[in-house]
Scaffold this motif. Structure first.
Motif, PDB file in Angstrom:
ATOM      1  N   TRP A   1       9.930  61.769  62.183  1.00  0.00           N
ATOM      2  CA  TRP A   1       9.651  62.550  60.970  1.00  0.00           C
ATOM      3  C   TRP A   1       9.562  61.676  59.727  1.00  0.00           C
ATOM      4  O   TRP A   1       8.839  61.966  58.791  1.00  0.00           O
ATOM      5  CB  TRP A   1      10.707  63.640  60.784  1.00  0.00           C
ATOM      6  CG  TRP A   1      12.074  63.086  60.502  1.00  0.00           C
ATOM      7  CD1 TRP A   1      13.007  62.755  61.418  1.00  0.00           C
ATOM      8  CD2 TRP A   1      12.602  62.785  59.223  1.00  0.00           C
ATOM      9  NE1 TRP A   1      14.116  62.253  60.817  1.00  0.00           N
ATOM     10  CE2 TRP A   1      13.887  62.265  59.440  1.00  0.00           C
ATOM     11  CE3 TRP A   1      12.152  62.884  57.915  1.00  0.00           C
ATOM     12  CZ2 TRP A   1      14.702  61.851  58.408  1.00  0.00           C
ATOM     13  CZ3 TRP A   1      12.982  62.479  56.899  1.00  0.00           C
ATOM     14  CH2 TRP A   1      14.243  61.969  57.136  1.00  0.00           C
ATOM     15  N   TRP A   2      10.319  60.595  59.677  1.00  0.00           N
ATOM     16  CA  TRP A   2      10.311  59.751  58.482  1.00  0.00           C
ATOM     17  C   TRP A   2       8.991  58.994  58.328  1.00  0.00           C
ATOM     18  O   TRP A   2       8.612  58.605  57.231  1.00  0.00           O
ATOM     19  CB  TRP A   2      11.511  58.800  58.483  1.00  0.00           C
ATOM     20  CG  TRP A   2      11.641  57.968  59.721  1.00  0.00           C
ATOM     21  CD1 TRP A   2      12.370  58.253  60.820  1.00  0.00           C
ATOM     22  CD2 TRP A   2      10.993  56.723  59.954  1.00  0.00           C
ATOM     23  NE1 TRP A   2      12.222  57.276  61.757  1.00  0.00           N
ATOM     24  CE2 TRP A   2      11.381  56.306  61.232  1.00  0.00           C
ATOM     25  CE3 TRP A   2      10.130  55.900  59.231  1.00  0.00           C
ATOM     26  CZ2 TRP A   2      10.942  55.124  61.804  1.00  0.00           C
ATOM     27  CZ3 TRP A   2       9.708  54.723  59.794  1.00  0.00           C
ATOM     28  CH2 TRP A   2      10.105  54.349  61.067  1.00  0.00           C
TER      29      TRP A   2
ATOM     30  N   TRP B   1       6.048  60.349  58.853  1.00  0.00           N
ATOM     31  CA  TRP B   1       5.187  61.293  58.129  1.00  0.00           C
ATOM     32  C   TRP B   1       5.576  61.336  56.651  1.00  0.00           C
ATOM     33  O   TRP B   1       4.701  61.422  55.783  1.00  0.00           O
ATOM     34  CB  TRP B   1       5.285  62.695  58.739  1.00  0.00           C
ATOM     35  CG  TRP B   1       4.603  62.780  60.065  1.00  0.00           C
ATOM     36  CD1 TRP B   1       5.186  62.855  61.284  1.00  0.00           C
ATOM     37  CD2 TRP B   1       3.195  62.771  60.278  1.00  0.00           C
ATOM     38  NE1 TRP B   1       4.242  62.899  62.267  1.00  0.00           N
ATOM     39  CE2 TRP B   1       2.997  62.853  61.669  1.00  0.00           C
ATOM     40  CE3 TRP B   1       2.082  62.693  59.449  1.00  0.00           C
ATOM     41  CZ2 TRP B   1       1.736  62.862  62.245  1.00  0.00           C
ATOM     42  CZ3 TRP B   1       0.834  62.713  60.032  1.00  0.00           C
ATOM     43  CH2 TRP B   1       0.662  62.796  61.412  1.00  0.00           C
TER      44      TRP B   1
END
Length: 114
Positions: free
Chosen positions: A3-4, A6
């Protein structure tokens, strides 16, 4: 993909967008300032041109239906005479300005090498 990653991509895109907007804003600001400077110079030129010209007094409207024909002819002659004088003054100033382009002051030249 975690997620990081993105989050980093979107942060990079937003920073790029802000940088682009800042660049375009700065370029637009420079163009506006250049335009205002050119308008100021144009205003100065117009002021120089109109400074020597006297402004005619404002004319109050009077219907010609109730005026005597002799008065109308006299007023027409005055307007035509004034217009001819203004044309002659303008013609004289243009001729004088043209002579400045054609003639130049005489300067004494000496040969120092001879």
């Amino acid at each position: 993909m975690p997620w990081w990653s993105w989050a980093l991509i979107w942060i990079g895109l937003v920073l790029g967008l802000l940088a682009m907007l800042a660049w375009f804003g700065f370029a637009l600001f420079k163009k506006v300032m250049a335009t205002l400077e050119a308008l100021q110079e144009l205003g100065d030129l117009v002021a120089d041109v109109t400074r020597g010209r006297e402004m005619p007094p404002p004319v109050r409207f009077q219907p010609a239906v109730f005026t005597k024909p002799a008065d109308l002819y006299r007023a027409l002659e005055l307007v035509q005479r004034d217009r001819a004088q203004r044309r002659q003054r303008r013609r004289d100033s243009l001729i004088a300005r043209g002579k400045l382009f054609i003639t130049r002051p005489l300067t004494q030249r000496t040969d120092t090498d001879a």
